[in-house]
Motif scaffolding. Structure first.
Motif, PDB file in Angstrom:
ATOM      1  N   TYR A 664       0.864  -1.177   0.000  1.00  0.00           N
ATOM      2  CA  TYR A 664       0.000   0.000   0.000  1.00  0.00           C
ATOM      3  C   TYR A 664       0.902   1.230   0.000  1.00  0.00           C
ATOM      4  N   LEU A 665       1.166   1.745  -1.212  1.00  0.00           N
ATOM      5  CA  LEU A 665       2.157   2.798  -1.385  1.00  0.00           C
ATOM      6  C   LEU A 665       1.649   4.133  -0.852  1.00  0.00           C
ATOM      7  N   THR A 666       0.412   4.472  -1.191  1.00  0.00           N
ATOM      8  CA  THR A 666      -0.226   5.699  -0.704  1.00  0.00           C
ATOM      9  C   THR A 666      -1.692   5.367  -0.437  1.00  0.00           C
ATOM     10  N   ASP A 667      -2.478   6.388  -0.142  1.00  0.00           N
ATOM     11  CA  ASP A 667      -3.910   6.160   0.049  1.00  0.00           C
ATOM     12  C   ASP A 667      -4.588   5.721  -1.237  1.00  0.00           C
ATOM     13  N   HIS A 668      -3.934   5.963  -2.361  1.00  0.00           N
ATOM     14  CA  HIS A 668      -4.566   5.679  -3.645  1.00  0.00           C
ATOM     15  C   HIS A 668      -3.858   4.591  -4.455  1.00  0.00           C
ATOM     16  N   TRP A 669      -2.552   4.401  -4.243  1.00  0.00           N
ATOM     17  CA  TRP A 669      -1.782   3.460  -5.041  1.00  0.00           C
ATOM     18  C   TRP A 669      -1.451   2.206  -4.226  1.00  0.00           C
ATOM     19  N   SER A 670      -1.564   1.042  -4.880  1.00  0.00           N
ATOM     20  CA  SER A 670      -1.200  -0.216  -4.224  1.00  0.00           C
ATOM     21  C   SER A 670      -0.711  -1.215  -5.257  1.00  0.00           C
ATOM     22  N   LEU A 671       0.024  -2.216  -4.778  1.00  0.00           N
ATOM     23  CA  LEU A 671       0.530  -3.300  -5.616  1.00  0.00           C
ATOM     24  C   LEU A 671       0.048  -4.632  -5.043  1.00  0.00           C
ATOM     25  N   ALA A 672      -0.120  -5.603  -5.905  1.00  0.00           N
ATOM     26  CA  ALA A 672      -0.476  -6.954  -5.477  1.00  0.00           C
ATOM     27  C   ALA A 672       0.137  -7.954  -6.434  1.00  0.00           C
ATOM     28  N   SER A 673       0.569  -9.097  -5.896  1.00  0.00           N
ATOM     29  CA  SER A 673       1.184 -10.105  -6.749  1.00  0.00           C
ATOM     30  C   SER A 673       0.984 -11.486  -6.141  1.00  0.00           C
ATOM     31  N   ASN A 674       0.863 -12.494  -7.005  1.00  0.00           N
ATOM     32  CA  ASN A 674       0.764 -13.895  -6.602  1.00  0.00           C
ATOM     33  C   ASN A 674       1.662 -14.729  -7.499  1.00  0.00           C
ATOM     34  N   PHE A 675       2.233 -15.794  -6.917  1.00  0.00           N
ATOM     35  CA  PHE A 675       3.141 -16.655  -7.674  1.00  0.00           C
ATOM     36  C   PHE A 675       3.025 -18.064  -7.108  1.00  0.00           C
ATOM     37  N   THR A 676       2.783 -19.054  -7.979  1.00  0.00           N
ATOM     38  CA  THR A 676       2.569 -20.434  -7.537  1.00  0.00           C
ATOM     39  C   THR A 676       3.445 -21.390  -8.330  1.00  0.00           C
ATOM     40  N   ILE A 677       4.131 -22.267  -7.605  1.00  0.00           N
ATOM     41  CA  ILE A 677       4.952 -23.324  -8.203  1.00  0.00           C
ATOM     42  C   ILE A 677       4.402 -24.658  -7.708  1.00  0.00           C
ATOM     43  N   THR A 678       4.095 -25.555  -8.636  1.00  0.00           N
ATOM     44  CA  THR A 678       3.543 -26.865  -8.273  1.00  0.00           C
ATOM     45  C   THR A 678       4.273 -27.955  -9.049  1.00  0.00           C
ATOM     46  N   GLU A 679       4.641 -29.015  -8.344  1.00  0.00           N
ATOM     47  CA  GLU A 679       5.245 -30.176  -8.976  1.00  0.00           C
ATOM     48  C   GLU A 679       4.474 -31.417  -8.537  1.00  0.00           C
ATOM     49  N   GLY A 680       4.198 -32.314  -9.475  1.00  0.00           N
ATOM     50  CA  GLY A 680       3.464 -33.530  -9.152  1.00  0.00           C
ATOM     51  C   GLY A 680       4.007 -34.729  -9.878  1.00  0.00           C
ATOM     52  N   ILE A 681       4.095 -35.867  -9.177  1.00  0.00           N
ATOM     53  CA  ILE A 681       4.625 -37.103  -9.747  1.00  0.00           C
ATOM     54  C   ILE A 681       3.680 -38.243  -9.390  1.00  0.00           C
ATOM     55  N   GLU A 682       3.372 -39.091 -10.379  1.00  0.00           N
ATOM     56  CA  GLU A 682       2.625 -40.325 -10.146  1.00  0.00           C
ATOM     57  C   GLU A 682       3.579 -41.510 -10.188  1.00  0.00           C
ATOM     58  N   VAL A 704      -0.915  -3.399 -10.511  1.00  0.00           N
ATOM     59  CA  VAL A 704      -0.712  -2.019 -10.060  1.00  0.00           C
ATOM     60  C   VAL A 704      -2.102  -1.381 -10.007  1.00  0.00           C
ATOM     61  N   LYS A 705      -2.521  -0.991  -8.796  1.00  0.00           N
ATOM     62  CA  LYS A 705      -3.889  -0.514  -8.602  1.00  0.00           C
ATOM     63  C   LYS A 705      -3.897   0.944  -8.163  1.00  0.00           C
ATOM     64  N   TRP A 706      -4.885   1.654  -8.650  1.00  0.00           N
ATOM     65  CA  TRP A 706      -5.105   3.048  -8.248  1.00  0.00           C
ATOM     66  C   TRP A 706      -6.586   3.234  -7.961  1.00  0.00           C
ATOM     67  N   LYS A 707      -6.883   3.844  -6.835  1.00  0.00           N
ATOM     68  CA  LYS A 707      -8.285   3.961  -6.438  1.00  0.00           C
ATOM     69  C   LYS A 707      -8.531   5.281  -5.742  1.00  0.00           C
ATOM     70  N   ARG A 708      -9.603   5.949  -6.141  1.00  0.00           N
ATOM     71  CA  ARG A 708     -10.126   7.113  -5.446  1.00  0.00           C
ATOM     72  C   ARG A 708     -11.581   6.818  -5.100  1.00  0.00           C
ATOM     73  N   GLU A 709     -12.287   7.818  -4.621  1.00  0.00           N
ATOM     74  CA  GLU A 709     -13.629   7.567  -4.119  1.00  0.00           C
ATOM     75  C   GLU A 709     -14.561   7.020  -5.191  1.00  0.00           C
ATOM     76  N   ARG A 710     -14.431   7.511  -6.435  1.00  0.00           N
ATOM     77  CA  ARG A 710     -15.367   7.109  -7.472  1.00  0.00           C
ATOM     78  C   ARG A 710     -14.764   6.201  -8.547  1.00  0.00           C
ATOM     79  N   ILE A 711     -13.462   6.051  -8.553  1.00  0.00           N
ATOM     80  CA  ILE A 711     -12.839   5.303  -9.647  1.00  0.00           C
ATOM     81  C   ILE A 711     -11.826   4.302  -9.104  1.00  0.00           C
TER      82      ILE A 711
END
Length: 803
Positions: A664-682, A704-711
């Motif tokens: 949460y960089l400021t009241d209006h700017w924020s960042l979010a990220s997800n990363f998944t690694i999966t390995e499977g063996i039968e 990269v997100k930006w938010k104000r009251e209406r947008i």
């Protein structure tokens, strides 16, 4: 007269301010309890009740009020604004909610921070911004669930290396999984209307203690919108109207819902209609993905015709209708009776991956027709809730539900005259009784029982397209087969210390299958299947806060999947050159899971999350070579085919890592990220091993997100890693027609990325618009194991009106 004007003004203000004010979520329009209301001296002078109300009377002399809630942005309002907005105040959700409540782990409300399981919540605010076409797209948009698609009318989630019948789908506490959920890809999730969802909770890892069979990889709970009672003596009307358009498949979607609220009862009616045309892929990517030609039938003859636009995937379009009706009756503050009806129906829709299979000589296409008939789902459910005053419980839920499922498959070879159709119907009854007890000091106990009954109807039909003559054919499943389950569970939460919470649970389930096989078309070496199997599963975990801004979770759990009618009784052309035959000698498969998670909060400005997991599956129900009446090959569909069957013939292990970031960089700017690694063996019985089919490639996103009251705006990147040929499951390597070719000419799944933009603007308090542009660089890509190619550049427009 002038002497009375001050008195009239005073009376007007008094009457106006003596009314109740309702505090609502700005996106879902649902009431918010426990909102603190402050006067200018920062003194709390009221707190909203369960229905989001507080009394105006005490604020006669206050010019501006401040409203605060841990989950929402602080808001200040004047008396004039409140009156102008009809005595309603709307609050916006905070990006990071430390006191978020979840229901999926115990079926009762719990603080998310006290639960050792990894749970992802997708709220109505996020859904409104993402504007997904289907609920499968909703899951994919979370960035934490991988979704496979064989056709446009589809979407099969994969969680931690498991999919389809090793995951549980649940709607309003009622499981959708039925006796014919298969190991192949499923599209039942698209029956859930995203416009009706108020919240989705995804449990990662086994959830068998609460949800029983199939909950090995995870549980996806969809909670739909509830009717809203009136807070006045008069009847209140409210509702929504929405429209959505997307350019990649020329989608046109309309939705409307209406709520009628009285003091003790309320009604919510909802309807949606979707029209999807053929999907267009992107411009930049493998040429092998192009649809250069397709089959048409002219004057009774199949011909291969060139596609004027090879990027258009012909045919993929379909229509869908969704309806929901709910009633809420509250005769007393401690009693709720909920009645709900859900209905979803699609048109016919083509299975695209079967329509692009090359013919056996490689010169044309194998199938002239391959389509699913209308997918229908009906659910009628009743839930009775009681709070407090019980000797052995503080909360009681009695849930009874009836579901009806219908699906069919029709296929015809190129140049063939026989259209083969199989139709399946399932009647499903669910009965759940759940209790909550919070009276035992620092210990909370959740317990209950469940009964499920499924009856399967299955028929087969051959139609001569030239003469119209019809004849009975082999059904997909034994007609009249039944699947039953009876279970009881205990789940406890103990707060050993204010910063250390232990959760543990135990469940016993017993499953019965009865099926009678018809020998008219196949000489089965058995007459019936009579399966009776039980399973004991458990879990133990903790949530620990060594410091206020640091959380460590650990969870050990077991899960199981009992064989169902699809496992023991299916006859199905599983892949070119192979046919699956029934096998009544099956037992349950078991999963053993360990999970460790960590979350660190840096001054409410940066939140880092990580988790690692390991799941070991024994007696795995897998498709392997088999014999039928002593032979390993039989003729099926005019082709000599290898005989296969579902067997308890393998072991498997899946492990991986999941990472998340919220900044949460400021009241209006924020960042979010997800990363998944999966390995499977039968692992096979002879000691050899191969990659697991449902272990997805490495995938992630960055926002990269930006938010104000209406947008609100969201610029983001989606990424999928490569799956090399050596890392493809054996069953996937045989589907070379859906994969690109590497430098050796072998099939593989290339890596890909897309750049995307979403935005939402509140034109007025009751009117908002969305504009999104997906796959801005127009990439041509297929997600792993998918038959259909993903959309190219896609413009999405939406408008919503609330009244």
């Amino acid at each position: 007269m002038r002497r009375f004007l001050p008195l009239i003004f005073f009376l007007y203000c008094y009457v106006g301010w003596s009314q109740q004010v309702t505090v609502l979520d700005g996106d879902t329009r649902e009431p918010i309890p426990n909102v603190a209301v402050f006067n200018p001296d920062k003194t709390i002078i009221s707190v909203t009740d369960f229905d989001g109300n507080f009394d105006f009377a005490t604020f006669l002399k206050v010019d501006r009020l401040t409203l605060r809630h841990l989950s929402y942005e602080t808001k200040k309002v004047t008396r004039l604004q409140i009156v102008k907005n009809g005595y309603k105040i709307y609050l916006q959700m905070r990006p990071e909610r430390l006191d978020e409540v979840v229901m999926s782990v115990s079926k009762w409300e719990q603080q998310k921070k006290e639960v050792p399981n990894k749970i992802v919540s997708i709220d109505a605010q996020t859904i409104a911004l993402n504007t997904p076409q289907t609920s499968a797209d909703l899951l994919q948009s979370s960035g934490k669930v991988f979704v496979q698609k064989s056709q446009l009318g589809g979407g099969s989630p994969m969680i931690r290396g498991f999919a389809t019948n090793r995951l549980v789908l649940s709607v309003d506490g009622v499981r959708m999984n039925n006796a014919i959920f298969r190991g192949g890809n499923l599209q039942n999730v698209i029956s859930i209307d995203p416009f009706n969802i108020r919240n989705t909770e995804i449990i990662f890892g086994p959830g068998s203690v609460i949800y029983g069979s199939d909950a090995i990889g995870g549980v996806m709970n969809f909670y739909t919108k509830q009717p809203t009672l009136s807070q006045k003596e008069t009847t209140e009307f409210s509702g929504n109207a929405n429209y959505r358009f997307s350019s990649a498949n020329m989608e046109n979607t309309v939705h409307a819902d209406v709520n009628i609220g009285k003091e003790k009862w309320a009604s919510l009616t909802s309807f949606s209609y979707n029209s999807f045309q053929d999907l267009t892929m992107g411009s930049h990517g493998p040429d092998s993905y192009l649809r250069n030609n397709f089959v048409m039938t002219r004057n009774g003859e199949d011909v291969l015709v060139p596609n004027n636009n090879p990027r258009k995937q012909v045919p993929t379009g379909y229509d869908q209708r969704n309806f929901m009706q709910k009633f809420l009756f509250r005769p007393h503050v401690n009693w709720d009776l909920n009645l709900g009806i859900h209905y979803s129906e699609t048109s016919d829709y083509s299975r695209y991956d079967r329509l692009i299979r090359p013919s056996r000589d490689g010169l044309g296409l194998r199938s002239a027709e391959w389509y699913y008939g209308p997918q229908k789902w009906f659910m009628g459910n009743m839930q009775l809730k009681k709070k407090g005053n019980g000797k052995l419980y503080d909360g009681l839920k009695l849930t009874a539900a009836y579901q009806f499922f219908e699906e069919s498959r029709s296929n015809r070879d190129f140049g063939g005259s026989i259209l083969n159709t199989t139709k399946e119907k399932v009647d499903a009854l669910n009965l759940n009784l759940d209790f909550e007890n919070k009276k035992i000091g620092n210990f909370k106990l959740y317990y209950g029982g469940e009964f499920i009954f499924n009856n399967v109807g299955s028929t087969g039909l051959d139609t001569n397209i030239a003469t119209g003559e019809r004849a009975s054919a082999a059904s997909r499943y034994p007609d009249g087969a039944t699947w039953k389950s009876l279970a009881g569970y205990l789940n406890g939460e103990y707060k050993a210390k204010p910063n250390f919470i232990i959760m543990s649970g135990l469940r016993y389930s017993h499953v019965w299958i009865d099926a009678l096989f018809d020998r008219t078309f196949y000489a089965f070496p058995f007459e019936n299947a009579d399966v009776s199997t039980g399973a004991l599963t458990g879990s133990l975990g903790f949530s620990w806060f060594p410091r206020q801004n640091l959380q460590i979770t650990f969870n050990g759990s077991t899960g199981f999947r009992a064989p169902n009618v699809d496992d023991i009784g299916k006859i199905f052309d599983s892949e070119p050159g192979s046919v699956v035959v029934p096998n009544p000698d099956l037992e349950s498969e078991y999963a053993y899971n360990l999970e460790l998670g960590i979350q660190k909060n840096f001054g409410d400005k940066l939140v880092l999350k990580g988790a690692t997991f390991y799941t070991y599956l024994v007696d795995a129900l897998v498709r392997r070579d088999f014999t039928f009446n002593g032979v390993s090959q039989i003729e099926y569909g005019g082709e000599l085919s290898n005989v296969q069957a579902i067997q308890n013939a393998a072991k498997a292990y899946v492990y991986g890592f999941e990472f998340g970031l919220d900044a949460y960089l400021t009241d209006h700017w924020s960042l979010a990220s997800n990363f998944t690694i999966t390995e499977g063996i039968e692992e096979e019985e002879d000691g050899t091993d191969s990659p697991a089919r449902h272990a997805p490639p490495t995938f992630g996103d960055f926002h990269v997100k930006w938010k104000r009251e209406r947008i609100s705006t969201d610029f983001f990147l989606n990424y999928n890693g490569e799956v090399a040929n050596d890392d493809l499951a054996i069953s996937e390597q045989s589907k070379d027609y859906i994969y690109a070719k590497d430098e050796n000419g072998d099939p593989f799944s290339p890596s890909w990325y897309t750049l995307n933009f979403r935005s939402q603007y509140a034109i007025a308090n009751n009117l908002n618009a969305t504009l999104s542009l997906e796959n801005i660089t127009n990439q041509r890509y297929r997600t792993y194991s998918s038959g259909i190619v993903a959309p190219g550049s896609n413009l999405i427009l939406g408008i919503g009106y609330h009244f």
